[in-house]
Write a protein that holds these residues in place. Structure first.
Motif, PDB file in Angstrom:
ATOM      1  N   ILE A   1       0.853  -1.166  -0.021  1.00  0.00           N
ATOM      2  CA  ILE A   1      -0.103  -0.119   0.167  1.00  0.00           C
ATOM      3  C   ILE A   1       0.863   1.334   0.055  1.00  0.00           C
ATOM      4  N   PHE A   2       0.453   2.308  -0.668  1.00  0.00           N
ATOM      5  CA  PHE A   2       1.051   3.562  -0.905  1.00  0.00           C
ATOM      6  C   PHE A   2       0.149   4.742  -0.262  1.00  0.00           C
ATOM      7  N   LEU A   3       0.482   5.665   0.054  1.00  0.00           N
ATOM      8  CA  LEU A   3      -0.140   7.135   0.517  1.00  0.00           C
ATOM      9  C   LEU A   3       0.538   8.105  -0.208  1.00  0.00           C
ATOM     10  N   PHE A   4      -0.247   8.987  -1.113  1.00  0.00           N
ATOM     11  CA  PHE A   4       0.345  10.192  -1.342  1.00  0.00           C
ATOM     12  C   PHE A   4      -0.194  11.194  -0.927  1.00  0.00           C
ATOM     13  N   MET A   5       0.393  12.231  -0.245  1.00  0.00           N
ATOM     14  CA  MET A   5      -0.241  12.919   0.732  1.00  0.00           C
ATOM     15  C   MET A   5       0.655  14.481   0.979  1.00  0.00           C
ATOM     16  N   LEU A   6       0.048  15.141   1.563  1.00  0.00           N
ATOM     17  CA  LEU A   6       0.755  16.373   2.270  1.00  0.00           C
ATOM     18  C   LEU A   6       1.287  16.171   3.518  1.00  0.00           C
ATOM     19  N   ASN A   7       2.429  16.322   3.981  1.00  0.00           N
ATOM     20  CA  ASN A   7       3.100  16.105   5.262  1.00  0.00           C
ATOM     21  C   ASN A   7       2.683  17.333   6.039  1.00  0.00           C
ATOM     22  N   SER A   8       2.753  17.454   7.377  1.00  0.00           N
ATOM     23  CA  SER A   8       2.503  18.383   8.484  1.00  0.00           C
ATOM     24  C   SER A   8       3.045  19.712   7.897  1.00  0.00           C
ATOM     25  N   ASN A   9       4.167  19.738   7.048  1.00  0.00           N
ATOM     26  CA  ASN A   9       4.953  20.909   6.562  1.00  0.00           C
ATOM     27  C   ASN A   9       4.381  21.506   5.292  1.00  0.00           C
TER      28      ASN A   9
ATOM     29  N   ILE B   1      -6.681   9.387   8.888  1.00  0.00           N
ATOM     30  CA  ILE B   1      -8.004   9.865   9.239  1.00  0.00           C
ATOM     31  C   ILE B   1      -7.622  11.293   9.527  1.00  0.00           C
ATOM     32  N   GLN B   2      -6.515  11.823  10.247  1.00  0.00           N
ATOM     33  CA  GLN B   2      -6.247  13.281  10.500  1.00  0.00           C
ATOM     34  C   GLN B   2      -5.769  14.078   9.171  1.00  0.00           C
ATOM     35  N   ALA B   3      -4.952  13.303   8.246  1.00  0.00           N
ATOM     36  CA  ALA B   3      -4.644  13.673   6.806  1.00  0.00           C
ATOM     37  C   ALA B   3      -5.995  13.907   5.822  1.00  0.00           C
ATOM     38  N   HIS B   4      -6.832  13.202   6.170  1.00  0.00           N
ATOM     39  CA  HIS B   4      -8.205  12.903   5.369  1.00  0.00           C
ATOM     40  C   HIS B   4      -8.929  14.317   5.823  1.00  0.00           C
ATOM     41  N   GLU B   5      -9.269  14.484   7.178  1.00  0.00           N
ATOM     42  CA  GLU B   5      -9.933  15.598   7.731  1.00  0.00           C
ATOM     43  C   GLU B   5      -9.418  16.866   7.400  1.00  0.00           C
ATOM     44  N   GLU B   6      -8.051  16.651   7.387  1.00  0.00           N
ATOM     45  CA  GLU B   6      -7.310  18.200   7.090  1.00  0.00           C
ATOM     46  C   GLU B   6      -7.010  18.436   5.393  1.00  0.00           C
TER      47      GLU B   6
END
Length: 367
Positions: free
Chosen positions: A247-255, A301-306
């Motif tokens: 599995i892979f996630l492509f996301m924006l990190n906290s920065n 979930i946090q990344a999804h909500e943000e």
């Protein structure tokens, strides 16, 4: 009495070719489903603890004869690999990184108390098998020839112990797309009560004993309207695999940086050849951060909500890349976005270009 052979060699290969009446009818590409049709020939190499490896033999496809006490039937001493051959747009036949499959097979053999072999000699034998059955490689850029090397303990002896007899064999199957729906996002069931692997176990090995216990859970997910299971582990519900894929996630990190994240090779997940290839491609592109680390459902979930979650997808030999549309977790459905342009589609196109010879690449090995 012949001497003991610790390896088998391609130069000793014996070929027993089908007679015209033994040849099987070839299915249309439109009828290809995963693992249903088999080619005319198979490769076999037997082993025993006293004499070592016998000569490799290619012969017409046939049923195996096993004693009912064979260890494979009682203690699941067996393993397999999954790899593919492709007919390029230039007409050439190619394998994709077969050395990686052989390395993983040898690692699993060691964990299964099965003997090792010379990877290069095995690849040469597989190439010859494909050359003999080359007309079974689909004339299509959406289909391929699936290769299933298999290794089983065959000695007729009850008792949990290392095997004294074994059989290494290879089957070939022409296959279409793994998911008949094509490149469409799938929905996942994430239920932490079910665990695929655990520390110190065999989750990183490609053995059948890892797959049988997952089938019932897969059926439960289908009853709930999902296509696959998202396997979690631990009290913090770490993501491990999706179905039989990495599995892979492509996301924006906290920065705010774009980041491609996948779980680490910590013994819980299979070291997929496609996984490795996508990581190497992404690092070569140098367009976003590439990280192998633990990911938890709380973070997802946090990344999804943000609104930092850009895309989730699975990767494996059978499907190459498969996007995720939603995750069902603790009674809630989380719809997963897809970045535009889609990273998963870019990976799929890049891999397909290599598979089908549209670009020259060292991962593609001529047959």
């Amino acid at each position: 009495m012949r001497k003991r052979f610790d390896v088998f060699e391609f130069s000793d290969l014996e070929e027993k070719i089908c007679t015209p009446d033994q040849l099987r009818p070839k299915p249309d590409n439109s009828a290809l489903v995963f693992g249903k049709y088999f080619t005319d020939h198979m490769l076999e190499v037997s082993w025993d603890s006293k004499r070592g490896w016998a000569k490799p033999v290619i012969s017409p496809m046939h049923n195996l004869q096993l004693h009912p006490g064979a260890k494979v039937l009682h203690y699941a001493i067996e393993l397999f690999e999954g790899m593919k051959a492709y007919r390029g747009e230039d007409g050439c036949l190619r394998l994709f990184r077969p050395d990686r499959n052989m390395a993983r097979m040898l690692s699993t053999a060691k964990r299964s108390s099965l003997p090792t072999f010379d990877a290069e000699e095995m690849i040469k034998c597989i190439k010859r098998l494909i050359q003999i059955d080359k007309e079974w490689v689909p004339y299509s850029t959406t289909s391929s020839l699936y290769i299933r090397p298999t290794f089983i303990a065959t000695d007729p002896s009850l008792g949990v112990a290392s095997p004294n007899e074994a059989l290494l064999y290879v089957l070939l199957c022409p296959v279409g797309p793994y998911f008949t729906s094509g490149f469409k996002p799938i929905s996942l069931m994430a239920d932490p009560q079910y665990v695929r692997s655990w520390p110190g176990g065999c989750g990183a090995m490609k053995m059948g004993a890892n797959y049988a216990p997952t089938i019932y859970i897969q059926k439960q997910s289908e009853l709930l309207g999902h296509q696959q299971v998202l396997w979690l582990y631990g009290a913090d519900h770490q993501l491990t695999e999706v179905g039989t894929m990495n599995i892979f996630l492509f996301m924006l990190n906290s920065n705010g940086e774009r980041e491609l994240v996948t779980p680490p090779l910590d013994g819980l997940i299979l070291p997929g050849v496609t996984r490795l290839s996508l990581l190497e491609l992404a690092r070569e592109w140098k367009e976003f951060r590439v990280v192998e680390r633990t990911i938890t459902m709380a973070e997802v979930i946090q990344a999804h909500e943000e609104k930092r979650l850009l895309e989730i997808f699975g990767a494996g030999t059978a499907c190459v890349v498969c996007p995720v549309s939603s995750i069902s977790y603790h009674g809630r459905e989380y719809n997963i976005p897809r970045s535009e342009p889609s990273l998963s589609q870019r990976f799929l196109k890049t891999m397909s270009d290599i598979h089908y010879g549209r670009v020259q690449h060292p991962w593609a090995v001529d047959i």
